[in-house]
Design an enzyme around this catalytic site. Structure first.
Site, PDB file in Angstrom:
ATOM      1  N   TRP A 139      51.906 -13.254   2.367  1.00 53.24           N
ATOM      2  CA  TRP A 139      53.143 -14.016   2.564  1.00 53.24           C
ATOM      3  C   TRP A 139      54.208 -13.264   3.341  1.00 53.24           C
ATOM      4  CZ3 TRP A 139      56.269 -10.554   0.318  1.00 53.24           C
ATOM      5  CH2 TRP A 139      55.747  -9.778  -0.725  1.00 53.24           C
ATOM      6  N   ASN A 140      54.060 -11.957   3.569  1.00 51.65           N
ATOM      7  CA  ASN A 140      55.209 -11.212   4.123  1.00 51.65           C
ATOM      8  C   ASN A 140      55.430 -11.469   5.612  1.00 51.65           C
ATOM      9  OD1 ASN A 140      52.856  -9.771   4.608  1.00 51.65           O
ATOM     10  ND2 ASN A 140      53.862  -7.781   4.477  1.00 51.65           N
ATOM     11  N   LYS A 184      42.482 -18.947   4.304  1.00 58.38           N
ATOM     12  CA  LYS A 184      43.385 -19.331   3.208  1.00 58.38           C
ATOM     13  C   LYS A 184      44.647 -18.506   3.376  1.00 58.38           C
ATOM     14  CE  LYS A 184      43.964 -17.645  -0.796  1.00 58.38           C
ATOM     15  NZ  LYS A 184      45.448 -17.602  -0.649  1.00 58.38           N
ATOM     16  N   GLU A 213      43.019  -4.855   5.474  1.00 55.74           N
ATOM     17  CA  GLU A 213      44.342  -4.299   5.812  1.00 55.74           C
ATOM     18  C   GLU A 213      45.140  -4.295   4.510  1.00 55.74           C
ATOM     19  OE1 GLU A 213      45.219  -3.095   8.597  1.00 55.74           O
ATOM     20  OE2 GLU A 213      43.910  -3.995  10.090  1.00 55.74           O
ATOM     21  N   LEU A 214      45.200  -3.149   3.852  1.00 49.76           N
ATOM     22  CA  LEU A 214      45.742  -3.133   2.491  1.00 49.76           C
ATOM     23  C   LEU A 214      47.078  -2.391   2.431  1.00 49.76           C
ATOM     24  CD1 LEU A 214      42.323  -2.551   0.709  1.00 49.76           C
ATOM     25  CD2 LEU A 214      43.368  -4.698   1.426  1.00 49.76           C
ATOM     26  N   CYS A 222      54.065  -3.742   4.909  1.00 49.25           N
ATOM     27  CA  CYS A 222      53.095  -2.743   4.442  1.00 49.25           C
ATOM     28  C   CYS A 222      53.296  -1.392   5.112  1.00 49.25           C
ATOM     29  CB  CYS A 222      51.671  -3.247   4.618  1.00 49.25           C
ATOM     30  SG  CYS A 222      51.298  -3.741   6.282  1.00 49.25           S
ATOM     31  N   GLU A 266      43.190  -4.093  13.505  1.00 47.09           N
ATOM     32  CA  GLU A 266      43.585  -5.342  14.160  1.00 47.09           C
ATOM     33  C   GLU A 266      44.510  -4.952  15.297  1.00 47.09           C
ATOM     34  OE1 GLU A 266      45.166  -7.699  10.915  1.00 47.09           O
ATOM     35  OE2 GLU A 266      43.170  -8.471  10.500  1.00 47.09           O
TER      36      GLU A 266
HETATM   37  P1  NAD Z   1      48.695  -9.814  -4.539  1.00 45.67           P
HETATM   38  O1  NAD Z   1      47.698  -8.761  -4.302  1.00 45.67           O
HETATM   39  O2  NAD Z   1      48.585 -10.609  -5.799  1.00 45.67           O
HETATM   40  O3  NAD Z   1      48.664 -10.865  -3.346  1.00 45.67           O
HETATM   41  C1  NAD Z   1      48.651 -10.487  -1.985  1.00 45.67           C
HETATM   42  C2  NAD Z   1      48.023 -11.650  -1.221  1.00 45.67           C
HETATM   43  O4  NAD Z   1      46.659 -11.753  -1.582  1.00 45.67           O
HETATM   44  C3  NAD Z   1      48.644 -13.006  -1.568  1.00 45.67           C
HETATM   45  O5  NAD Z   1      48.824 -13.749  -0.393  1.00 45.67           O
HETATM   46  C4  NAD Z   1      47.625 -13.660  -2.496  1.00 45.67           C
HETATM   47  O6  NAD Z   1      47.602 -15.076  -2.335  1.00 45.67           O
HETATM   48  C5  NAD Z   1      46.327 -13.061  -2.028  1.00 45.67           C
HETATM   49  N1  NAD Z   1      45.342 -12.934  -3.099  1.00 45.67           N
HETATM   50  C6  NAD Z   1      45.550 -12.512  -4.367  1.00 45.67           C
HETATM   51  N2  NAD Z   1      44.402 -12.510  -5.068  1.00 45.67           N
HETATM   52  C7  NAD Z   1      43.443 -12.962  -4.223  1.00 45.67           C
HETATM   53  C8  NAD Z   1      42.046 -13.181  -4.347  1.00 45.67           C
HETATM   54  N3  NAD Z   1      41.367 -12.909  -5.491  1.00 45.67           N
HETATM   55  N4  NAD Z   1      41.371 -13.665  -3.272  1.00 45.67           N
HETATM   56  C9  NAD Z   1      42.013 -13.910  -2.110  1.00 45.67           C
HETATM   57  N5  NAD Z   1      43.323 -13.719  -1.932  1.00 45.67           N
HETATM   58  C10 NAD Z   1      44.036 -13.239  -2.974  1.00 45.67           C
HETATM   59  O7  NAD Z   1      50.121  -9.167  -4.458  1.00 45.67           O
HETATM   60  P2  NAD Z   1      51.561  -9.820  -4.391  1.00 45.67           P
HETATM   61  O8  NAD Z   1      52.266  -9.620  -5.690  1.00 45.67           O
HETATM   62  O9  NAD Z   1      51.538 -11.194  -3.815  1.00 45.67           O
HETATM   63  O10 NAD Z   1      52.162  -8.876  -3.314  1.00 45.67           O
HETATM   64  C11 NAD Z   1      52.540  -7.563  -3.618  1.00 45.67           C
HETATM   65  C12 NAD Z   1      51.550  -6.551  -3.144  1.00 45.67           C
HETATM   66  O11 NAD Z   1      50.760  -7.052  -2.107  1.00 45.67           O
HETATM   67  C13 NAD Z   1      52.285  -5.369  -2.569  1.00 45.67           C
HETATM   68  O12 NAD Z   1      52.314  -4.355  -3.513  1.00 45.67           O
HETATM   69  C14 NAD Z   1      51.532  -4.992  -1.336  1.00 45.67           C
HETATM   70  O13 NAD Z   1      50.751  -3.853  -1.563  1.00 45.67           O
HETATM   71  C15 NAD Z   1      50.568  -6.093  -1.097  1.00 45.67           C
HETATM   72  N6  NAD Z   1      50.758  -6.746   0.197  1.00 45.67           N
HETATM   73  C16 NAD Z   1      50.305  -6.095   1.284  1.00 45.67           C
HETATM   74  C17 NAD Z   1      50.448  -6.672   2.525  1.00 45.67           C
HETATM   75  C18 NAD Z   1      49.958  -5.984   3.749  1.00 45.67           C
HETATM   76  O14 NAD Z   1      50.363  -6.359   4.833  1.00 45.67           O
HETATM   77  N7  NAD Z   1      49.049  -5.023   3.661  1.00 45.67           N
HETATM   78  C19 NAD Z   1      51.047  -7.907   2.629  1.00 45.67           C
HETATM   79  C20 NAD Z   1      51.494  -8.565   1.470  1.00 45.67           C
HETATM   80  C21 NAD Z   1      51.314  -7.975   0.243  1.00 45.67           C
END
Ligand code: NAD
Length: 478
Positions: free
Chosen positions: A151-152, A175, A250-251, A284, A459
């Site tokens: 979502w960011n 998705k 990309e974590l 990130c 990427e």
């Molecule tokens: P989260 O891990 O719950 O969710 C991150 C994303 O992954 C969301 O869009 C969510 O819909 C998706 N997701 C969650 N579980 C999934 C699954 N089992 N299968 C497929 N998609 C799934 O975390 P959050 O609370 O939404 O965001 C916070 C954390 O996410 C941060 O600490 C950060 O590390 C990470 N984040 C990283 C990036 C990046 O660009 N690397 C971007 C957004 C969030």
């Protein structure tokens, strides 16, 4: 004002009125619902899989020139529709409208660059041992891909994956983020209007773990791409591994910043304050652990705090807002826990530190913590928010050891005017990307990716297509 949300399967848009299950989308600046998002049923997911499989049979045979034309058109349409896409991003994600516009412009650049580069996906001729043999490699699209994007940067994280897959000749089921979906719906409309054939791109929504379990384990799918947190990335990579699927991950990271006393310390503090406030720190590659040389420590903090103090926090649609709300309430709670725990460990909050209540929105102010011990949670876990923990160092090898001590390895920052220090530190930081004296990453033409727990694959840059191509070796005897 907020666009209608839909799925996109086999070239058709499916709205919330057409499905059984929906979810509310909230505006993080007010906490109020602004839209309804349709969830995919298992049947919808299977239709998307079948459509992507069918489309792949013809899309893989298209010429790179044809793919390039569509990607160019995608870039043009993204620019034409920038204002409405940007408004949607600000309304469901929260970032200031100026940042949303920059995101759309960057997304268009990604499409344009991949349009150029997909015409240069080359194989190679390998000199044979026998003169009657001709041996060579060709690069072929891996097949149907699935992607899960966060979502960011709702537009950019999705468009990066889409343009690489489509440019390589793959088809995709994506998705996007249920929290901020409008940009991904806009992207589907753009590809549709750009003439991408039905089935090449499919957009679904739902409960993330249920959708990913269904799609990743399908025998139709050959590749999984995910951007998000480390724990979810590990789960998806394990699932993909059990079914021998390719992955790009990309974590998250926890970017160390090393400010040396020979740097232009005031300039470093100003640049870093801007990066910290960007997207309220929900980036990130945001600077997130600040190690400042003891001789520059107080000077750095004074300019850094001063710059962040001036940041106007508010609804991203208001012209003078410089930092919007966090994307959802759970990030506000996470920030408060990080700050409270750090203070208990001995840190001092020089700025901010308390959630901003009252408006109904998910606001947390820019926060600077000084003298944060390395054992505080915020020094060990990615904050993903507007909180900056600052600590001091005196020795280069010691600060490198501290910077490299975490399992993450995404971005890193070094500020110094010594070429020798810059090179030594760049060579020894365990990170996929190093910025020296500025922020210079995430361009379409440069590779973006992490090492260690921060993921695998790149990427952007010419590496972008590697994740979507197989290498086939052909040996011919004439
Ligand atoms: P989260 O891990 O719950 O969710 C991150 C994303 O992954 C969301 O869009 C969510 O819909 C998706 N997701 C969650 N579980 C999934 C699954 N089992 N299968 C497929 N998609 C799934 O975390 P959050 O609370 O939404 O965001 C916070 C954390 O996410 C941060 O600490 C950060 O590390 C990470 N984040 C990283 C990036 C990046 O660009 N690397 C971007 C957004 C969030």
């Amino acid at each position: 004002m907020y666009p209608e949300l839909s799925m996109y399967i086999d070239g058709k848009f499916i709205s919330a009125a057409d499905v059984e299950k929906t979810q509310d989308v909230l505006n993080p600046a007010t906490g109020k619902p602004i839209g309804k998002l349709p969830h995919a049923s298992k049947n919808d997911l299977d239709r998307a899989l079948a459509a992507a499989q069918k489309a792949f049979e013809s899309w893989k045979r298209t010429s790179p020139l044809e793919r390039s034309k569509i990607l160019r058109r995608v870039a043009e349409l993204a620019r034409e529709r920038s204002e409405e896409i940007a408004r949607g991003i600000t309304m469901d994600m929260g970032k200031p409208i100026a940042e949303s516009r920059i995101e759309v412009a960057a997304g268009a650049e990604h499409a344009e660059w991949h349009a150029e580069e997909c015409r240069r996906i080359y194989g190679r001729v390998i000199p044979p041992r026998n003169p009657s043999v001709r041996q060579y490699t060709v690069r072929e699209p891996v097949g149907v891909c699935v992607a899960f994007t966060p979502w960011n940067f709702p537009l950019n994280q999705a468009i990066r994956k889409m343009v690489a897959a489509i440019g390589a000749g793959c088809t995709m089921i994506l998705k996007g983020p249920e929290d901020s979906p409008s940009a991904v719906v806009a992207l589907a409309k753009i590809f549709h209007d750009a003439g991408l054939p039905p089935g090449c791109m499919n957009i679904v929504w739902g409960v993330p773990a249920e959708v990913s379990q269904h799609l990743v384990t399908s025998p139709i799918v050959r590749k999984v791409s995910f951007t998000g947190s480390v724990p979810v990335g590990k789960q998806l990579a394990a699932l993909a591994g059990a079914h021998m699927k390719r992955v790009t991950m990309e974590l998250g990271g926890h970017s160390p910043v090393l400010v040396f006393d020979d740097a232009d310390v005031e300039q470093a503090a100003t640049v870093l304050a801007g990066l910290k406030q960007r997207n309220a720190g929900q980036v990130c590659v945001a600077p997130s652990r600040f190690y400042v040389h003891e001789k520059a420590y107080d000077r750095f903090l004074s300019v850094f705090v001063d710059a962040l103090q001036k940041v106007k926090v508010g609804d991203g649609l208001e012209a003078d807002t410089r930092m919007g709300p966090l994307a959802h309430q759970r990030r506000v709670a996470a920030m408060q826990q990080f700050v409270d725990e750090a203070v208990t460990c001995g840190a001092t909050a020089m700025l901010g530190g308390e959630a901003l209540s009252g408006s109904g929105g998910f606001f947390f102010p820019p926060t600077v913590l000084r003298d944060v011990p390395d054992t505080a949670r915020i020094m060990l876990e990615e904050p993903f928010g507007p909180v900056a923990p600052v600590t001091r160092f005196s020795d280069t090898d010691d600060v490198l050891r501290r910077a490299n001590s975490l399992p993450f390895g995404l971005a890193s920052y070094v500020f110094t005017n010594s070429l020798k220090t810059a090179r030594y530190v760049s060579n020894n930081l365990e990170a996929g990307m190093v910025n020296v004296n500025h922020f210079g990453i995430a361009l379409a033409e440069t590779p973006f990716g992490g090492i260690k727990d921060s993921g695998m694959g790149s990427e952007g840059g010419i590496e972008s297509f590697d994740g979507y191509l197989n290498t086939k070796f052909i040996s011919e005897l004439s």
